[in-house]
Structures are given as C-alpha cells and as structure tokens.
Scaffold this active site. Structure first.
Site, PDB file in Angstrom:
ATOM      1  CD  GLU A   1      -1.907  -1.101   3.065  1.00  0.00           C
ATOM      2  OE1 GLU A   1      -1.295  -0.411   3.916  1.00  0.00           O
ATOM      3  OE2 GLU A   1      -2.842  -2.098   3.471  1.00  0.00           O
TER       4      GLU A   1
ATOM      5  N   GLY B   1       1.981   4.973  -0.868  1.00  0.00           N
ATOM      6  CA  GLY B   1       1.471   6.456  -1.117  1.00  0.00           C
ATOM      7  C   GLY B   1       2.488   7.492  -1.370  1.00  0.00           C
TER       8      GLY B   1
ATOM      9  CB  CYS C   1      -3.272  35.482  10.798  1.00  0.00           C
ATOM     10  SG  CYS C   1      -4.020  36.396   9.458  1.00  0.00           S
TER      11      CYS C   1
END
Ligand SMILES: *Cc1c(COP(=O)(O)O)cnc(C)c1O
Length: 407
Positions: A258, A260, A326
């Site tokens: 798996e 990514g 901010c």
C-alpha cells in the site's frame, strides 16, 4: 516543465503532477515483485484526486482506503472492487457496512473490538466478511515520530499473540473469513532493516496460521517507502521486494503493498507567486501566495521541501518563505538560498505530490488551489480552483433561516 506558461494559464497557487513520473514509480514496484503474484495498492490518502486515482488504476493499481469516502472515490475512478482494501484504526459502523455491501477485497482490522463489530455487522447482512489483521510487529521504522506506526506505543494494530488469537476466533465464526495478514510500520522509511524485521514477524505468524489450517492468501506489507526530498538515500523498489520475499520462500501468498508517498510524492510541484520581500531587522522573508493551508507538511512535521525560483539563477541570500496566513507557523521553507525576488516572480516547491493537496484546508477562508496533470508533454486541468461559492455553499442557507427567525 513550462512553469511560467502554467502560471499564466491556471494562476497560482497551483499543484502540478507529472503522470509519467507516477507511471515510472508504479511500474518499478510491479516489476520488482514480478516473480510473485502481487497486488500493488495505492494509498489513496496521499493524493486522492480522481484523475490521479484513475491514472494509477489504469496501470493496474489496487486502492488502499481509510474511509468510506475514499472507497467511493476509488470506485468512481474505476477501481475494481476486488482490488480495494479498507484500512484504518477507527472505522465506524456505517463505513464497515458500506465496505461489506460493496464486497471489496478485505478489511484490515486493527483491534479485537473492531473484529467483533465487523462480525456483528456481517451477521446482520448475512454475509461473510473477508478480513486481515493488522499486526503491530514492534519494530522501529526510525522515521518522524508522527509518522511511525509499528511500535507498541503507537495506536495501530495488535501484537502478534493477539493477532494469532483473533485469527483462531475468525476460524470459528461463520461470518469472518481471514484472507490476509497486514502490517504497516510507518512512513518515509529510508532503512530496509525495519521492513526485513517486520516481515520476519508476520511471515512467522503466517506459518503458524498455516499449521492451524488458517489459509492466508494475501501478505500485505503496507507502505511507507521513503522518497528523496533533499539528499536522502532511498530504498530501491527491487531491494524492498527482496527484503519482503526473503522471508517468504516456500509460501505462495500474493504479496500486497500500500504505497502512497513513493508513488506520487516526487511527481508533484506546488507553483506559487512571490507577493513581497521584506526584512525584519536582518531577517529576510519572501512572502508568497501559497500557505500552510495549501501545504501543511513544513508546519506540521517541519518537513523540508526544495524551493527553486523559476528562470533565475540559484545563488542569492538566505530567506524564510512564508505564506499570508495569520500564524507564525505558516512557512513553506526556512533559511533557504534564493535570488533577489519581486512581486510576480515564481517559486516552485518540489516533491509535493503526496500529502500536499490531500492535507489542504480552507483556513483563513482561502480557496483551495487548482490541480493540473502533465502526461506525454500535454497538460490538463484535473481540479478547478475553488470559488467563493464553494466556500459558503454549506452555510449560506442557515444564514437566511436565522434572519427569518429573528424577524
Ligand atoms: C498512510 C498509510 C499508507 C501509506 O503510507 P505512505 O508512507 O504514503 O506509503 C499505507 N497503509 C496504511 C495503513 C496507511 O495508513
């Protein structure tokens, strides 16, 4: 890559993915496991753009999903049900029910309590749930603590003894069919030893289960292969495969993984425009139009991403590259060398294909970036830039309701 043209056409901030680079990565893994039956899955959470999914699926990838919505996205992008795996430590009832009804390949179960829920829901549906148990092998992946998952102190999986107990329980249940063993030890792993150690633990369990006539078909080694962000020495697909296979001689399991980051990370570029330069005392800041809402990895993990000025020479002075949000934590890079810059100059943030857009948000009510794919030298839009209407769509109606009540 013509970043200037792309910025003119699609504006900034802009995510750009090199689909040919993704193909190359996927094919290298597929090739490395050539000698065995394999199911190379893509961990959807790394970048869940539908066109990215469709591209990987067209290459033969399965999908590792961590929510019902990721399963839906995988299906929408054309994934075969028998190539979808459902992982995650906190699946809720409706997600489990959905996955079972869709008849996906298997659910990676992470606890005894979850196994009992899956059994109950399967019983209600009068079906047998295909499952695998996520084993926590207690090995140190030597990666960032936030992305290490294979230690006892992490929340993931169950220890080997518990796993064995759960498999035996499955055998006695008409509603549970154990078809896999699962293990995922962390992310951005650069050292082959933890893979070898972890698969030794799970391969051992596999043999134990065989002896108990529990027939495991899928040996899922998880993901986590690291990539080069700066000067890391990474694991080659071939060596990864060899480390896994070394522990599996004499077995005929299908290898599942798996991945990514490894498949999509280096393919991505975040293109951003310089707004201003300023000095606070002697400290130089380059303020750009991308921010932590677009790419949170620097703020969250103190991750490094290489930043280059487009069409400029490479030398210059140190600067922090910061966004308009901010927060003091809103930076894309600290103390990087950049040439003198002015409004309108372009910077490109590299290796942002994984955990870039997929972790983005609307913080500060900023609209999320557009995404573009480049394939065979041609570019195409794969997600339009958000508009103000997208931002207020789910709130606007309540505002009108409240006004009426107040009248
Ligand atoms: C996140 C995750 C992956 C993918 O990790 P990468 O480091 O991107 O390869 C694979 N499996 C599971 C269970 C995960 O949670």
């Amino acid at each position: 890559m013509d970043f200037k043209k792309l910025a003119q056409k699609y504006q900034t901030p802009l995510y750009i993915y090199d689909f040919d680079c993704i193909s190359e990565r996927f094919n290298s893994v597929k090739e490395a496991f050539r000698a065995r039956k394999s199911l190379i899955c893509y961990a959807v959470k790394a970048n869940s753009n539908l066109s990215v999914l469709k591209h990987l699926i067209s290459l033969g990838a399965g999908c590792d999903c961590v929510s019902a919505e990721e399963i839906k996205k995988a299906l929408l992008a054309g994934a075969a049900k028998y190539k979808i795996i459902f992982s995650g430590v906190g699946k809720n009832d409706s997600e489990i029910e959905f996955a079972l009804k869709e008849n996906i390949l298997m659910l990676n179960v992470e606890s005894e309590a979850e196994l009992k829920r899956v059994e109950k829901i399967a019983e209600n549906l009068k079906i047998t749930a295909r499952i695998s148990i996520r084993v926590n092998p207690d090995v140190d992946a030597k990666t960032h603590p936030y992305i290490s998952t294979g230690l006892k102190k992490n929340k993931f999986g169950v220890d080997v003894d518990t796993a064995k107990k759960l498999y035996i329980y499955c055998k006695s249940s008409p509603f549970l069919e154990p078809v896999g063993i699962h293990c995922h030890i962390g992310s951005q792993i650069l050292d082959i030893a933890p893979y070898r150690d972890a698969t030794m633990v799970t391969a051992d369990l596999l043999r134990n289960l065989r002896a108990l006539e529990i027939d495991i078909k899928f040996f899922d080694v998880g993901g986590g292969l690291g990539i080069r962000y700066k000067d890391e020495v990474t694991i080659e697909s071939y060596d990864f495969a060899q480390a896994v296979l070394a522990n599996l001689s004499g077995t005929d399991v299908t290898i599942a993984c798996e991945l990514g980051r490894f498949l999509v990370g280096n393919s991505g570029y975040l293109l951003t425009k310089v707004l201003y330069e300023k000095y606070n005392g002697a400290k130089r800041f380059v303020i750009v139009d991308a921010a932590m809402n677009d790419l949170i990895r620097p703020s969250l993990y103190n991750a490094y991403h290489e930043i280059e000025a487009v069409d400029k020479n490479r030398d210059g002075d140190l600067a922090d590259v910061v966004g308009p949000i901010c927060e003091s934590g809103d930076f894309l890079a600290k103390e990087v060398v950049l040439p003198p810059l002015e409004n309108g100059d372009l910077l490109v943030v590299k290796s942002t294909g994984a955990y870039g857009f997929s972790m983005s948000s609307n913080y500060n009510s900023r609209l999320r970036a557009a995404e573009v794919a480049i394939e065979n030298g041609k570019e195409r839009l794969i997600r339009r830039r958000e508009e103000f209407e997208d931002l207020v769509r789910l709130e606007r109606e309540y505002l009108e309701g409240a006004n009426e009540e107040n009248r």
